[in-house]
Design a protein around this motif. Structure first.
Motif, PDB file in Angstrom:
ATOM      1  N   LYS A  20      43.892  36.770  51.892  1.00 59.36           N
ATOM      2  CA  LYS A  20      45.160  37.494  51.997  1.00 59.36           C
ATOM      3  C   LYS A  20      44.974  38.963  51.622  1.00 59.36           C
ATOM      4  CE  LYS A  20      47.960  33.429  50.966  1.00 59.36           C
ATOM      5  NZ  LYS A  20      49.176  32.936  50.306  1.00 59.36           N
ATOM      6  N   GLY A  21      45.581  39.849  52.409  1.00 60.76           N
ATOM      7  CA  GLY A  21      45.512  41.264  52.078  1.00 60.76           C
ATOM      8  C   GLY A  21      46.387  41.585  50.888  1.00 60.76           C
ATOM      9  N   LYS A  22      47.567  40.964  50.847  1.00 67.96           N
ATOM     10  CA  LYS A  22      48.494  41.140  49.726  1.00 67.96           C
ATOM     11  C   LYS A  22      48.862  39.763  49.195  1.00 67.96           C
ATOM     12  CE  LYS A  22      49.444  45.656  49.673  1.00 67.96           C
ATOM     13  NZ  LYS A  22      49.439  46.486  48.466  1.00 67.96           N
ATOM     14  N   ILE A  23      49.192  39.697  47.920  1.00 69.50           N
ATOM     15  CA  ILE A  23      49.600  38.412  47.350  1.00 69.50           C
ATOM     16  C   ILE A  23      50.957  38.553  46.669  1.00 69.50           C
ATOM     17  CG2 ILE A  23      47.252  37.584  46.991  1.00 69.50           C
ATOM     18  CD1 ILE A  23      47.552  38.288  44.032  1.00 69.50           C
ATOM     19  N   SER A  24      51.642  37.420  46.569  1.00 74.35           N
ATOM     20  CA  SER A  24      52.966  37.395  45.933  1.00 74.35           C
ATOM     21  C   SER A  24      52.886  36.638  44.622  1.00 74.35           C
ATOM     22  CB  SER A  24      53.952  36.687  46.871  1.00 74.35           C
ATOM     23  OG  SER A  24      53.552  35.327  47.033  1.00 74.35           O
ATOM     24  N   LEU A  66      49.266  42.936  42.071  1.00 77.94           N
ATOM     25  CA  LEU A  66      50.018  42.582  43.278  1.00 77.94           C
ATOM     26  C   LEU A  66      49.931  43.667  44.344  1.00 77.94           C
ATOM     27  CD1 LEU A  66      53.246  40.893  41.808  1.00 77.94           C
ATOM     28  CD2 LEU A  66      51.131  39.822  42.569  1.00 77.94           C
ATOM     29  N   GLU A  67      49.801  44.925  43.937  1.00 75.15           N
ATOM     30  CA  GLU A  67      49.743  46.018  44.905  1.00 75.15           C
ATOM     31  C   GLU A  67      48.317  46.526  45.136  1.00 75.15           C
ATOM     32  OE1 GLU A  67      52.538  49.094  44.041  1.00 75.15           O
ATOM     33  OE2 GLU A  67      54.254  47.733  44.041  1.00 75.15           O
ATOM     34  N   SER A  68      47.357  45.784  44.583  1.00 75.87           N
ATOM     35  CA  SER A  68      45.960  46.177  44.736  1.00 75.87           C
ATOM     36  C   SER A  68      45.460  45.829  46.132  1.00 75.87           C
ATOM     37  CB  SER A  68      45.108  45.445  43.692  1.00 75.87           C
ATOM     38  OG  SER A  68      43.746  45.566  43.993  1.00 75.87           O
ATOM     39  N   LEU A  69      44.458  46.588  46.603  1.00 81.35           N
ATOM     40  CA  LEU A  69      43.840  46.294  47.894  1.00 81.35           C
ATOM     41  C   LEU A  69      42.919  45.083  47.812  1.00 81.35           C
ATOM     42  CD1 LEU A  69      42.965  49.925  49.063  1.00 81.35           C
ATOM     43  CD2 LEU A  69      44.808  48.462  49.919  1.00 81.35           C
ATOM     44  N   THR A  70      42.478  44.743  46.595  1.00 81.99           N
ATOM     45  CA  THR A  70      41.583  43.591  46.391  1.00 81.99           C
ATOM     46  C   THR A  70      42.142  42.693  45.289  1.00 81.99           C
ATOM     47  OG1 THR A  70      40.270  44.905  44.837  1.00 81.99           O
ATOM     48  CG2 THR A  70      39.514  44.833  47.134  1.00 81.99           C
ATOM     49  N   PRO A  71      43.267  42.022  45.541  1.00 75.89           N
ATOM     50  CA  PRO A  71      43.903  41.209  44.493  1.00 75.89           C
ATOM     51  C   PRO A  71      43.018  40.088  43.967  1.00 75.89           C
ATOM     52  CG  PRO A  71      44.886  40.780  46.649  1.00 75.89           C
ATOM     53  CD  PRO A  71      44.025  41.983  46.803  1.00 75.89           C
TER      54      PRO A  71
END
Length: 475
Positions: A20-24, A66-71
């Motif tokens: 996933k590029g972004k996570i919740s 959460l807003e990192s490019l590499t969560p």
């Protein structure tokens, strides 16, 4: 090897985020559930798991993650840091007396490996600190306990004080202390009696020995394979004797490893050493950050380097590195290298210490049979001296003769020679700082990047050493 199941579960949980590029927050919640189950399956104490997951979750739902490019990498970093905190953050050295002798009292239940650990510790002090330790045999109850300690003492050339099985253990310790002080031994290691379980008589005896000896260290030996029981044993001994540290044994066995993650948190006492093998040299300082790295499948390069420094002949290692650079590495060198690598322990354990290798799918279930190494040696021993020195001479007829001489199929001989040449070429490239072709093996994840960083550091060190040698020659 300890933690294999935990490592796999943690990697599977975190790998879900890598896609996933972004996570919740819901993604983090799902991963935390997987991590919680992984820790419980590894037999980590429930309270420790609850506290650990809570701390990781609070940090993992922060904006920087959460807003990192590499969560996924951010969460690996958080899990790694919290694992280190649970296990004690830094290594804990032995307590040392202001003046000699330093007195170490070994305690623990029967079967935990207390007597063997006493011998291993004596050898470690002798080898690494040039110390003059003495062992006191104060276990008069377990059959052959004194004989075992005396044999260990003979094997490692360390004196053992004993008065047999008919003398009170407290009196044995009294006379042993007097002899050690007379002979100016700088370390006194007391091997006390164990029981199948903690009882009042045992504790009363240990209290008397503690009061008499006034030890600088009371080291509790705990069998890591007993899981939750190890934590209960540690709590019991600590409440009665106020132990100063813990030695975890059998960490190389078929164990889930939960004790290492629970004991420090429950007792607030540091794990000082870990036993990971049957050889007398298999006792290592416990480094929380290295253990956390191994649990997460990120390897343990520092321990691997230390093992190599301890077990390898430095001159031979330098000669081999030079031969690799010059492409003159032959089968005689190959034999020497195999023998030196064997000293470091099972190959599968050594490989998993290399960053990027522990979680590589191709190496996941690697199991190097010691017999395979002996078969390889048999093939090399069946070569003539000229063939060993010049592998290019190995034409088909020579290979058939070698196969007959070693009792191995010719296909196996061909395969071994091919692998030797591939290894020689790869090692030559690495020794010159060229890692091309290894990127796919190491991967682009956290562990792969760590591997590349470690290798680049090694290359820089090699170049620095080479320059220093050249400067010395010029002078």
């Amino acid at each position: 090897m300890a933690f294999e199941g935990l490592t796999e579960r943690l990697q599977n949980a975190i790998s879900k985020l890598k896609r996933k590029g972004k996570i919740s927050e819901s993604d983090v919640k799902e991963v935390m559930r997987e991590i919680r189950l992984a820790l419980l399956e590894a037999d980590v104490n429930f309270k420790v798991v609850k506290d650990f997951v809570k701390k990781v979750r609070v940090r993992a739902v922060g904006v920087e993650v959460l807003e990192s490019l590499t969560p996924a990498q951010q969460i690996v970093k958080i899990v790694n840091e919290e694992l280190v905190k649970v296990m004690g953050e830094k290594e804990s050295p032995l307590n040392k007396a202001p003046k000699i002798p330093t007195i170490i009292m070994m305690v623990g239940l029967q079967g935990a490996g207390k007597t063997t650990t006493a011998g291993k510790l004596a050898l470690k002090l002798k080898n690494e600190q040039k110390a003059r330790p003495i062992l006191i045999a104060a276990d008069v109850y377990r059959p052959a306990a004194i004989d075992q300690l005396q044999i260990l003492g003979q094997n490692i050339d360390v004196p053992v004080f004993s008065l047999g099985t008919d003398v009170n253990p407290v009196e044995i310790v009294r006379q042993g202390l007097a002899e050690a002080k007379e002979k100016k031994n700088d370390y006194i290691i007391i091997d006390t009696a164990g029981r199948l379980q903690i009882d009042e008589k045992l504790m009363d005896e240990l209290h008397q020995i503690k009061e008499l000896a006034q030890p600088n260290e009371i080291l509790l030996t705990v069998d890591a394979m007993t899981g939750q029981n190890a934590v209960e044993v540690a709590e019991g001994f600590n409440s009665q004797l106020d132990v100063t540290g813990v030695v975890l044994t059998k960490l190389d066995g078929d164990t889930r490893g939960g004790a290492a993650l629970s004991i420090r948190a429950i007792t607030n006492k540091p794990i000082k050493f870990v036993g990971q093998g049957e050889k007398m040299t298999d006792l290592d300082v416990f480094y929380p950050e290295r253990m956390a790295s191994r649990i997460l499948g990120m390897g343990d390069m520092l321990t691997l380097i230390e093992k190599a420094q301890r077990d390898f002949d430095q001159k031979k290692a330098e000669d081999m590195a030079e031969k690799m650079r010059e492409n003159s590495f032959d089968f005689n060198d190959f034999l020497d290298q195999m023998e030196q690598v064997q000293k470091m322990g099972p190959m599968e354990d050594v490989i998993k210490m290399i960053p990027g290798m522990a979680n590589n799918p191709a190496l996941k279930n690697i199991n190097v049979d010691p017999k395979d190494i002996e078969r390889t040696k048999a093939i090399v021993y069946s070569m003539t001296l000229k063939e060993r020195e010049d592998p290019e001479l190995l034409n088909p007829s020579r290979r058939r003769r070698i196969a007959a001489g070693s009792g191995r199929p010719v296909q196996e001989v061909n395969r071994m020679i091919k692998q030797f040449k591939q290894m020689r070429d790869m090692m030559r490239k690495m020794s010159n700082g060229n890692f091309s072709g290894m990127e796919g093996l190491l991967g682009d994840g956290v562990s792969g990047k760590l591997a590349k960083m470690s290798m680049n550091r090694m290359v820089r060190k090699n170049k620095k050493r080479k320059l220093q040698r050249l400067r010395k020659r010029k002078k």
